[in-house]
Write a protein that holds these residues in place. Structure first.
Motif, mmCIF file in Angstrom:
data_model
loop_
_atom_site.group_PDB
_atom_site.id
_atom_site.type_symbol
_atom_site.label_atom_id
_atom_site.label_comp_id
_atom_site.label_asym_id
_atom_site.label_seq_id
_atom_site.Cartn_x
_atom_site.Cartn_y
_atom_site.Cartn_z
ATOM 1 N N UNK A 88 -172.402 7.247 28.341
ATOM 2 C CA UNK A 88 -172.217 5.869 27.892
ATOM 3 C C UNK A 88 -171.797 4.935 29.024
ATOM 4 N N UNK A 89 -171.451 5.486 30.185
ATOM 5 C CA UNK A 89 -171.031 4.651 31.311
ATOM 6 C C UNK A 89 -172.204 3.854 31.858
ATOM 7 N N UNK A 90 -171.918 2.678 32.434
ATOM 8 C CA UNK A 90 -172.981 1.909 33.091
ATOM 9 C C UNK A 90 -173.599 2.738 34.220
ATOM 10 N N UNK A 91 -174.832 2.403 34.594
ATOM 11 C CA UNK A 91 -175.493 3.202 35.619
ATOM 12 C C UNK A 91 -175.480 2.542 36.999
ATOM 13 N N UNK A 92 -174.513 1.662 37.217
ATOM 14 C CA UNK A 92 -174.313 1.092 38.558
ATOM 15 C C UNK A 92 -172.856 1.313 38.956
ATOM 16 N N UNK A 93 -172.618 1.349 40.253
ATOM 17 C CA UNK A 93 -171.243 1.536 40.726
ATOM 18 C C UNK A 93 -170.373 0.361 40.285
ATOM 19 N N UNK A 94 -170.900 -0.853 40.366
ATOM 20 C CA UNK A 94 -170.149 -2.031 39.917
ATOM 21 C C UNK A 94 -169.811 -1.903 38.437
ATOM 22 N N UNK A 95 -170.788 -1.477 37.650
ATOM 23 C CA UNK A 95 -170.564 -1.320 36.218
ATOM 24 C C UNK A 95 -169.468 -0.328 35.896
ATOM 25 N N UNK A 96 -169.440 0.794 36.634
ATOM 26 C CA UNK A 96 -168.411 1.813 36.407
ATOM 27 C C UNK A 96 -167.031 1.250 36.748
ATOM 28 N N UNK A 97 -166.919 0.569 37.887
ATOM 29 C CA UNK A 97 -165.630 -0.006 38.295
ATOM 30 C C UNK A 97 -165.175 -1.041 37.276
ATOM 31 N N UNK A 98 -166.068 -1.931 36.861
ATOM 32 C CA UNK A 98 -165.706 -2.971 35.894
ATOM 33 C C UNK A 98 -165.359 -2.345 34.537
ATOM 34 N N UNK A 99 -166.086 -1.302 34.145
ATOM 35 C CA UNK A 99 -165.794 -0.605 32.884
ATOM 36 C C UNK A 99 -164.335 -0.133 32.860
ATOM 37 N N UNK A 100 -163.921 0.537 33.935
ATOM 38 C CA UNK A 100 -162.550 1.064 33.953
ATOM 39 C C UNK A 100 -161.515 -0.031 34.189
ATOM 40 N N UNK A 101 -161.879 -1.113 34.844
ATOM 41 C CA UNK A 101 -160.981 -2.258 34.968
ATOM 42 C C UNK A 101 -160.739 -2.872 33.584
#
Length: 183
Positions: free
Chosen positions: A66-79
């Protein structure tokens, strides 16, 4: 843009305004291991699925998928998740990097009954279901017997997942995997 809090009516959650038109860039200096992990999470690397993070846990596998498939997306998801968990603060709308644009490539392949595994990948998965695959690593001390058994179990579970969705993995090494209803 100034961030003014907009309190939600029914809960104590603070909603921050956000605009997709107001974009900027930040630079994060992180250790190599941090970047490597974020990259693995974004790309859903097979080695991560077989690691101690997931270890065959279906709920964790679903979380990873379910996590985004970009590094930015992963960082923003956890932020965003951390802001919500720690301060009960969230954005009025989902940040653009978290919006679901399309299903994953894997999901598209399953839906379209496309090839999921190459012949070599299929043969490797089937080989991992045999104890003989791990014998040399156990003998050389690269792997414990428990690790080998867990890897063997993971391979069986993976094969079962494929079979449950109708994907056939023939035992014959020269045969390619195929969908049950395929002509």
């Amino acid at each position: 843009m100034t961030a003014t809090a907009i309190p939600a009516e029914e809960t104590e959650t603070i909603k921050l305004p956000i605009s997709a038109d107001d974009k900027t860039t930040i630079l994060l200096n992180v250790e190599g291991a941090v970047k490597e992990l974020i990259n693995k999470l974004a790309s859903k690397k097979e080695e991560l699925l077989e690691s101690e993070f997931i270890d065959g846990d279906a709920e964790r596998t679903n979380t990873l998928n379910a996590l985004p498939n970009s590094m930015t997306g992963v960082v923003v998801h956890y932020l965003v998740k951390g802001l919500k968990d720690d301060f009960d603060v969230e954005f009025a709308e989902k940040p653009v990097s978290l919006k679901v644009r399309a299903s994953s490539n894997y999901d598209k392949k399953v839906a379209g009954k496309k090839r999921l595994l190459t012949k070599d990948q299929k043969n490797e998965l089937l080989a991992k279901m045999q104890m003989s695959y791990y014998e040399s690593d156990i003998a050389e001390g690269k792997m414990s017997m428990d690790d080998a058994m867990q890897s063997l179990k993971n391979a069986f579970e993976k094969k079962k997942e494929y079979e449950e969705m109708g994907y056939v993995l023939p035992v014959k090494k020269t045969e390619s995997p195929y969908w049950k209803n395929e002509n």
